[in-house]
Design a protein around this motif. Structure first.
Motif, PDB file in Angstrom:
ATOM      1  N   GLY A  66       0.597  -1.434  -0.221  1.00  0.00           N
ATOM      2  CA  GLY A  66      -0.039  -0.108   0.157  1.00  0.00           C
ATOM      3  C   GLY A  66       0.911   1.086   0.204  1.00  0.00           C
ATOM      4  N   CYS A  67       1.976   1.532   0.180  1.00  0.00           N
ATOM      5  CA  CYS A  67       2.774   2.094   1.528  1.00  0.00           C
ATOM      6  C   CYS A  67       3.512   1.987  -0.728  1.00  0.00           C
ATOM      7  N   MET A  68       3.862   1.657  -1.513  1.00  0.00           N
ATOM      8  CA  MET A  68       4.601   1.885  -2.209  1.00  0.00           C
ATOM      9  C   MET A  68       3.642   1.794  -3.677  1.00  0.00           C
ATOM     10  N   ILE A 125       9.313   3.485  -8.754  1.00  0.00           N
ATOM     11  CA  ILE A 125       9.370   2.158  -7.988  1.00  0.00           C
ATOM     12  C   ILE A 125      10.411   3.060  -7.197  1.00  0.00           C
ATOM     13  N   SER A 126      11.608   3.501  -7.846  1.00  0.00           N
ATOM     14  CA  SER A 126      12.888   3.253  -6.899  1.00  0.00           C
ATOM     15  C   SER A 126      12.998   4.826  -6.333  1.00  0.00           C
ATOM     16  N   LEU A 127      12.305   5.311  -5.998  1.00  0.00           N
ATOM     17  CA  LEU A 127      12.221   7.050  -5.430  1.00  0.00           C
ATOM     18  C   LEU A 127      11.661   6.798  -4.656  1.00  0.00           C
ATOM     19  N   SER A 128      10.495   5.660  -5.069  1.00  0.00           N
ATOM     20  CA  SER A 128       8.993   4.729  -3.506  1.00  0.00           C
ATOM     21  C   SER A 128      10.204   4.371  -2.837  1.00  0.00           C
ATOM     22  N   ARG A 129      11.626   3.051  -3.576  1.00  0.00           N
ATOM     23  CA  ARG A 129      11.816   2.614  -2.578  1.00  0.00           C
ATOM     24  C   ARG A 129      13.132   3.191  -1.720  1.00  0.00           C
ATOM     25  N   GLN A 130      13.755   3.567  -2.229  1.00  0.00           N
ATOM     26  CA  GLN A 130      14.561   4.787  -1.511  1.00  0.00           C
ATOM     27  C   GLN A 130      14.776   5.619  -0.826  1.00  0.00           C
ATOM     28  N   THR A 131      13.018   6.815  -1.016  1.00  0.00           N
ATOM     29  CA  THR A 131      13.300   7.720  -0.899  1.00  0.00           C
ATOM     30  C   THR A 131      12.030   7.613   0.349  1.00  0.00           C
ATOM     31  N   TYR A 132      11.211   7.538  -0.349  1.00  0.00           N
ATOM     32  CA  TYR A 132       9.706   8.489   0.074  1.00  0.00           C
ATOM     33  C   TYR A 132       8.803   7.208   0.923  1.00  0.00           C
ATOM     34  N   CYS A 133       8.747   5.749   0.854  1.00  0.00           N
ATOM     35  CA  CYS A 133       8.473   4.042   1.537  1.00  0.00           C
ATOM     36  C   CYS A 133       8.533   4.393   2.319  1.00  0.00           C
ATOM     37  N   ASN A 137      10.962   1.101   4.232  1.00  0.00           N
ATOM     38  CA  ASN A 137      12.628   1.556   5.438  1.00  0.00           C
ATOM     39  C   ASN A 137      12.424   1.612   6.477  1.00  0.00           C
ATOM     40  N   SER A 138      11.310   1.057   6.860  1.00  0.00           N
ATOM     41  CA  SER A 138      11.196   0.534   8.520  1.00  0.00           C
ATOM     42  C   SER A 138      11.766  -1.073   8.738  1.00  0.00           C
ATOM     43  N   LEU A 139      11.477  -1.197   7.598  1.00  0.00           N
ATOM     44  CA  LEU A 139      12.214  -3.281   7.670  1.00  0.00           C
ATOM     45  C   LEU A 139      13.707  -3.110   8.103  1.00  0.00           C
ATOM     46  N   ARG A 140      13.576  -4.646   8.376  1.00  0.00           N
ATOM     47  CA  ARG A 140      15.243  -5.118   7.872  1.00  0.00           C
ATOM     48  C   ARG A 140      15.885  -4.605   7.027  1.00  0.00           C
ATOM     49  N   PRO A 141      17.389  -3.949   7.412  1.00  0.00           N
ATOM     50  CA  PRO A 141      17.884  -3.512   5.822  1.00  0.00           C
ATOM     51  C   PRO A 141      18.689  -4.780   4.622  1.00  0.00           C
ATOM     52  N   ASP A 142      18.568  -6.185   5.660  1.00  0.00           N
ATOM     53  CA  ASP A 142      18.733  -7.044   5.068  1.00  0.00           C
ATOM     54  C   ASP A 142      18.009  -7.827   4.130  1.00  0.00           C
ATOM     55  N   LEU A 143      16.408  -7.353   4.244  1.00  0.00           N
ATOM     56  CA  LEU A 143      15.118  -7.492   3.609  1.00  0.00           C
ATOM     57  C   LEU A 143      16.178  -7.716   1.548  1.00  0.00           C
ATOM     58  N   THR A 144      15.631  -8.808   1.086  1.00  0.00           N
ATOM     59  CA  THR A 144      15.368  -8.210  -0.169  1.00  0.00           C
ATOM     60  C   THR A 144      14.459  -8.649  -0.811  1.00  0.00           C
ATOM     61  N   LEU A 145      14.272  -6.978  -1.691  1.00  0.00           N
ATOM     62  CA  LEU A 145      12.830  -7.093  -2.876  1.00  0.00           C
ATOM     63  C   LEU A 145      13.706  -6.704  -3.620  1.00  0.00           C
ATOM     64  N   THR A 146      12.885  -7.324  -4.993  1.00  0.00           N
ATOM     65  CA  THR A 146      12.566  -7.554  -6.487  1.00  0.00           C
ATOM     66  C   THR A 146      11.800  -7.495  -6.701  1.00  0.00           C
ATOM     67  N   THR A 147      11.989  -6.330  -7.444  1.00  0.00           N
ATOM     68  CA  THR A 147      10.317  -6.017  -8.708  1.00  0.00           C
ATOM     69  C   THR A 147      10.510  -6.327  -9.707  1.00  0.00           C
TER      70      THR A 147
END
Length: 156
Positions: A66-68, A125-133, A137-147
């Motif tokens: 929903g956030c993304m 998608i990149s802006l949402s992931r890197q800056t806005y979502c 950005n509250s999840l674990r930093p080692d989460l692998t997210l593929t799109t």
């Protein structure tokens, strides 16, 4: 380059009205069923057995989507993209041992519209992931997210 500068200018202040403090409540109903409530009065039921509500991890996955989705559609509108449909399918893998955090998430973005530009969609998608979502950005930093993106051009 001018297009990127224009986008940066249009996104200036995006999410500026978000308050830094957030509140919610979770109340026990019965067994392992709980009712979550936002300050605006929206309810979400949680159930460990997923019979009377969603499991908390399902709500987290939906929150990520929903956030993304909100970010991406907002950004694409600012890019003046004509979108007629948008959907994200999410699949996640959790750690087998406690804590059973999300190890990986795959997001498949389905977009329909006129004159869809894959580069602009990838940028959104990149802006949402890197800056806005905030959720991502509250999840674990080692989460692998593929799109992955699937585009459907609608007739003009």
């Amino acid at each position: 380059m001018a297009e990127l500068d224009n986008l940066k200018e249009e996104l200036k202040g995006y999410k500026a009205k978000i308050t830094p403090a957030t509140k919610a409540s979770v109340t026990w109903s019965r067994d392992l069923v709980f009712a979550g409530r936002t300050p605006q009065g929206y309810d979400l039921d949680f159930d460990a057995n997923a019979q009377w509500g969603c499991m908390p991890t399902e709500a987290l996955l939906l929150s990520l989507g929903g956030c993304m989705a909100i970010d991406i559609v907002s950004i694409l509108k600012k890019m003046r993209m004509e979108i007629s449909a948008f959907q994200i399918d999410l699949a996640a893998e959790r750690n087998p041992e406690p804590p059973q955090y999300f190890r990986s998430v795959e997001m498949v973005f389905h977009l329909a519209g006129k004159k869809l530009d894959p580069r602009k969609i990838d940028r959104a998608i990149s802006l949402s992931r890197q800056t806005y979502c905030s959720v991502y950005n509250s999840l674990r930093p080692d989460l692998t997210l593929t799109t992955r993106t699937i585009l459907e051009e609608t007739p003009s």
